[in-house]
Scaffold this motif. Structure first.
Motif, PDB file in Angstrom:
ATOM      1  N   LYS A  13       3.393 -32.964  32.556  1.00  0.00           N
ATOM      2  CA  LYS A  13       4.010 -34.220  33.005  1.00  0.00           C
ATOM      3  C   LYS A  13       2.950 -35.251  33.372  1.00  0.00           C
ATOM      4  N   PHE A  43       8.981 -35.003  27.786  1.00  0.00           N
ATOM      5  CA  PHE A  43       9.634 -34.968  29.096  1.00  0.00           C
ATOM      6  C   PHE A  43      10.996 -34.288  29.022  1.00  0.00           C
ATOM      7  N   PHE A  44      11.737 -34.523  27.945  1.00  0.00           N
ATOM      8  CA  PHE A  44      13.041 -33.874  27.814  1.00  0.00           C
ATOM      9  C   PHE A  44      12.885 -32.372  27.581  1.00  0.00           C
ATOM     10  N   SER A  47      11.862 -30.828  30.955  1.00  0.00           N
ATOM     11  CA  SER A  47      13.016 -30.822  31.854  1.00  0.00           C
ATOM     12  C   SER A  47      14.015 -29.740  31.444  1.00  0.00           C
ATOM     13  N   TYR A  51      16.131 -26.064  33.139  1.00  0.00           N
ATOM     14  CA  TYR A  51      17.574 -26.232  33.308  1.00  0.00           C
ATOM     15  C   TYR A  51      18.248 -24.937  33.738  1.00  0.00           C
ATOM     16  N   ASP A  63      21.492 -35.647  40.568  1.00  0.00           N
ATOM     17  CA  ASP A  63      20.838 -36.553  39.631  1.00  0.00           C
ATOM     18  C   ASP A  63      21.083 -38.019  39.959  1.00  0.00           C
ATOM     19  N   MET A 121      17.980 -39.694  30.649  1.00  0.00           N
ATOM     20  CA  MET A 121      17.879 -38.349  31.213  1.00  0.00           C
ATOM     21  C   MET A 121      19.133 -38.001  32.005  1.00  0.00           C
ATOM     22  N   ARG A 125      21.423 -34.781  30.912  1.00  0.00           N
ATOM     23  CA  ARG A 125      21.669 -33.650  31.814  1.00  0.00           C
ATOM     24  C   ARG A 125      23.156 -33.452  32.071  1.00  0.00           C
ATOM     25  N   TYR A 181      16.122 -31.447  24.860  1.00  0.00           N
ATOM     26  CA  TYR A 181      16.418 -30.754  26.120  1.00  0.00           C
ATOM     27  C   TYR A 181      16.816 -29.309  25.826  1.00  0.00           C
TER      28      TYR A 181
END
Length: 328
Positions: A13, A43-44, A47, A51, A63, A121, A125, A181
């Motif tokens: 990151k 970044f996705f 992340s 999860y 969030d 994001m 999510r 993601y």
């Protein structure tokens, strides 16, 4: 390092937010077309790696604080800037311009463009969690394949059939980002390890696809000109960055990048604010001879990085700011 925390992903990151800054302001070096292929998918993917299924109401509450609150704060500061400029110049259009940017998240004009990631994001999510909670909880091999197919179909539909002018609050980008993601999520569940030969071949293929994808990807506008090449490039280069960061986690530079990665949300917000309203390039041109665009780009980049680091240090010493940016 906190306990047994694997700082590899913090380092990733940290590298990612540096690439965001460089991609935005170092245009003189011609690196943006390369960086845009993989820096936001990174970044996705990261992340998604962390999860875990949550009740939709609990995730919405979390969030909203983690993503929507920083978005609204930075957007309101920009709106305040617009109001000030409107008052000074006696031009109401200056205020209206930024008000519409805040209300519609820069659609159709990308006036608040660098904040798109927070909204994308959020949608990513929310929708991905709904799919997992109600359809794919306790993933098996068949369910994993089906989840991959569904997120890929959503990716293609979002990119090919949803015009960017209807992308209010970046919801379409959030849908397309679910595929990356999902890759991060499945990578953790499968605990996939490639052999050295396979890793080398995959990275070589990825950099070749990166070369072919240069200038074809703009995630903010949901533009992927050749999805297979673009996806392979993004995933492979992210994997390469993971391998490098894993080797750096015991080095001093690795620990410093990990710190910056933990504060990446704060760095992203202050950079976005400066990027949209502070004309560093014009200020530097007052002191740098005209025509030396490489020097101007380098100076602007260093200023953004230095101010971002200073802001992160400030955030770390103010309890309220730590709460806003979810720093533990």
């Amino acid at each position: 390092m906190e306990g047994n925390r694997n700082i590899t992903f913090d380092i990733m990151k940290g590298v990612g937010i540096l690439l965001v800054i460089i991609g935005h302001v170092a245009n003189g070096y011609g690196v943006a077309p390369f960086i845009y292929v993989f820096h936001m998918p990174l970044f996705f993917i990261v992340s998604g790696y962390f999860y875990k299924p949550k009740q939709p109401s609990a995730l919405l509450k979390r969030d909203a604080k983690l993503l929507l609150l920083p978005y609204c704060l930075v957007a309101m500061l920009i709106l305040l800037y617009g109001a000030t400029m409107a008052f000074i110049r006696h031009d109401a259009s200056k205020f209206t311009y930024w008000l519409e940017a805040f209300l519609y998240a820069g659609v159709p004009e990308p006036t608040i463009s660098s904040l798109w990631f927070l909204l994308a994001m959020f949608w990513c999510r929310m929708v991905y969690n709904l799919l997992n909670v109600y359809f794919f909880e306790h993933l098996t091999n068949c369910k994993t394949i089906l989840l991959g197919v569904i997120t890929l179909i959503i990716f293609v539909v979002s990119v090919r059939f949803i015009p960017v002018e209807y992308n209010y609050y970046c919801w379409a980008i959030g849908l397309s980002s679910m595929f990356f993601y999902m890759i991060g999520h499945v990578a953790r569940l499968s605990d996939l390890h490639l052999s050295k030969v396979a890793s080398v071949l995959f990275v070589i293929l990825g950099f070749y696809c990166l070369y072919l994808s240069t200038g074809e990807v703009d995630m903010h506008h949901n533009r992927f000109d050749c999805l297979p090449l673009n996806i392979i490039a993004a995933v492979s280069v992210t994997y390469f960055i993971y391998l490098v960061c894993a080797r750096c986690k015991d080095l001093k530079i690795g620990n410093r990048l990990a710190w910056f990665g933990r504060y990446s949300l704060a760095a992203y917000c202050i950079h976005s604010f400066m990027f949209m309203i502070v004309p560093w390039d014009k200020l530097l041109r007052m002191f740098i001879p005209s025509g030396n665009e490489l020097l101007v780009s380098g100076g602007v980049t260093l200023l953004h990085i230095a101010i971002s680091i200073a802001f992160c240090l400030f955030v770390g010493h103010v309890r309220m700011m730590r709460a806003v940016f979810s720093i533990k």
